[in-house]
Design an enzyme around this catalytic site. Structure first.
Site, PDB file in Angstrom:
ATOM      1  N   LYS A 110      32.333  26.854  37.879  1.00  0.00           N
ATOM      2  CA  LYS A 110      32.202  27.789  38.997  1.00  0.00           C
ATOM      3  C   LYS A 110      31.052  28.762  38.741  1.00  0.00           C
ATOM      4  O   LYS A 110      30.259  29.055  39.638  1.00  0.00           O
ATOM      5  CB  LYS A 110      33.505  28.557  39.218  1.00  0.00           C
ATOM      6  CG  LYS A 110      33.409  29.564  40.372  1.00  0.00           C
ATOM      7  CD  LYS A 110      34.555  30.555  40.389  1.00  0.00           C
ATOM      8  CE  LYS A 110      34.234  31.676  41.363  1.00  0.00           C
ATOM      9  NZ  LYS A 110      35.238  32.754  41.354  1.00  0.00           N
ATOM     10  N   ASP A 151      28.561  43.612  45.274  1.00  0.00           N
ATOM     11  CA  ASP A 151      29.391  43.663  46.474  1.00  0.00           C
ATOM     12  C   ASP A 151      29.341  42.278  47.077  1.00  0.00           C
ATOM     13  O   ASP A 151      28.266  41.740  47.332  1.00  0.00           O
ATOM     14  CB  ASP A 151      28.921  44.717  47.472  1.00  0.00           C
ATOM     15  CG  ASP A 151      30.054  45.105  48.414  1.00  0.00           C
ATOM     16  OD1 ASP A 151      31.099  45.566  47.922  1.00  0.00           O
ATOM     17  OD2 ASP A 151      29.913  44.935  49.632  1.00  0.00           O
ATOM     18  N   GLY A 184      40.730  36.370  44.350  1.00  0.00           N
ATOM     19  CA  GLY A 184      40.343  36.589  45.735  1.00  0.00           C
ATOM     20  C   GLY A 184      40.612  35.374  46.611  1.00  0.00           C
ATOM     21  O   GLY A 184      41.682  34.774  46.575  1.00  0.00           O
ATOM     22  N   TYR A 185      39.613  34.980  47.390  1.00  0.00           N
ATOM     23  CA  TYR A 185      39.739  33.869  48.334  1.00  0.00           C
ATOM     24  C   TYR A 185      39.427  32.512  47.695  1.00  0.00           C
ATOM     25  O   TYR A 185      39.339  31.498  48.397  1.00  0.00           O
ATOM     26  CB  TYR A 185      38.793  34.078  49.522  1.00  0.00           C
ATOM     27  CG  TYR A 185      39.114  35.258  50.410  1.00  0.00           C
ATOM     28  CD1 TYR A 185      39.716  35.086  51.663  1.00  0.00           C
ATOM     29  CD2 TYR A 185      38.796  36.559  50.034  1.00  0.00           C
ATOM     30  CE1 TYR A 185      39.994  36.158  52.497  1.00  0.00           C
ATOM     31  CE2 TYR A 185      39.071  37.647  50.857  1.00  0.00           C
ATOM     32  CZ  TYR A 185      39.672  37.436  52.083  1.00  0.00           C
ATOM     33  OH  TYR A 185      39.945  38.500  52.900  1.00  0.00           O
ATOM     34  N   ASP A 186      39.263  32.474  46.378  1.00  0.00           N
ATOM     35  CA  ASP A 186      38.900  31.225  45.699  1.00  0.00           C
ATOM     36  C   ASP A 186      39.815  30.038  46.033  1.00  0.00           C
ATOM     37  O   ASP A 186      39.332  28.909  46.131  1.00  0.00           O
ATOM     38  CB  ASP A 186      38.869  31.433  44.177  1.00  0.00           C
ATOM     39  CG  ASP A 186      37.653  32.221  43.717  1.00  0.00           C
ATOM     40  OD1 ASP A 186      36.816  32.587  44.565  1.00  0.00           O
ATOM     41  OD2 ASP A 186      37.537  32.466  42.497  1.00  0.00           O
ATOM     42  N   SER A 237      32.525  48.227  38.371  1.00  0.00           N
ATOM     43  CA  SER A 237      33.660  47.596  39.040  1.00  0.00           C
ATOM     44  C   SER A 237      34.938  47.870  38.263  1.00  0.00           C
ATOM     45  O   SER A 237      34.910  48.026  37.047  1.00  0.00           O
ATOM     46  CB  SER A 237      33.439  46.086  39.140  1.00  0.00           C
ATOM     47  OG  SER A 237      34.575  45.449  39.706  1.00  0.00           O
ATOM     48  N   ALA A 264      39.043  43.220  37.455  1.00  0.00           N
ATOM     49  CA  ALA A 264      39.011  42.521  36.168  1.00  0.00           C
ATOM     50  C   ALA A 264      38.396  41.126  36.275  1.00  0.00           C
ATOM     51  O   ALA A 264      37.639  40.700  35.394  1.00  0.00           O
ATOM     52  CB  ALA A 264      40.427  42.418  35.598  1.00  0.00           C
TER      53      ALA A 264
END
Length: 213
Positions: free
Chosen positions: A195, A76, A173-175, A15, A18
């Protein structure tokens, strides 16, 4: 079903993200693994042409394992929204990609805009009215591939619902819009250690650990 065991030593995290690398490193280090990212090694990012999380995870892991001559782990993951028929799903990151004309005049946009992506999801939900089902699921598929081509695949899930507006500055991201089931805070408001313990990635890792360590 028997799994191949992973020996202590170097492992490529396939990946260039980061935030994702940081989470995976924290999960792996207790097992004597020395994670090194594909970005650190200067490995190219293969085009993600798969139509499922499994396809893309395997594609990335095979590419890194082959290029580095080391075992490689690829993740992914994405967000599946019930009211959107499972979208964005495997295209979760694509929804954050800006087109050239969406940047500031004279300043071409580079990279992903996650707030734009969260706004796209919210806009589609809003079209369905105030009583829309806001349930969602984060999915993580891990593919572990050895240089000889052997592969192991593990999937994890985290159920929750979508909040609006976005809340919190942690995570990525969508957190900021995902509230895990049983919690009142978004992923981006929860301490990273907590988390790690409840996320879709943690679920997938628990299965990987049980299988290969």
């Amino acid at each position: 079903m028997s799994h191949r065991k992973l020996n202590p030593g170097k492992l490529v995290i396939a990946s260039h993200n980061a935030g994702k690398v940081r989470e995976i490193r924290a999960l792996l280090e207790p097992y004597g693994i020395e994670p090194v990212s594909a970005g650190d090694l200067g490995l190219p990012e293969p085009e993600e042409t798969g139509t499922t999380f499994r396809d893309n995870a395997l594609l990335k892991a095979h590419a890194s394992a082959s290029a580095a001559g080391l075992p490689a782990l690829a993740d992914d993951s994405g967000l599946e929204v019930a009211a959107l028929g499972g979208r964005p799903g495997v295209y979760t990151a694509d929804w954050a990609e800006r087109q050239a004309f969406e940047g500031e005049p004279g300043k071409p946009w580079a990279g992903r805009d996650w707030y734009m992506a969260m706004g796209k999801v919210e806009g589609l939900l809003a079209e369905q009215g105030p009583d829309v089902d806001r349930s969602a699921c984060f999915v993580c598929t891990l593919a572990l591939v050895w240089p000889d081509g052997h592969a192991e695949v593990f999937e994890g899930r985290a159920q929750g619902s979508l909040a609006w507006p976005p809340r919190g500055l942690l995570g990525f991201g969508y957190d900021p819009v995902f509230v895990p089931t049983g919690k009142s805070l978004t992923y981006a408001e929860i301490d990273p250690a907590e988390k790690h313990a409840i996320s879709h990635r943690a679920d997938a890792f628990a299965k990987l650990v049980a299988g290969v360590f």
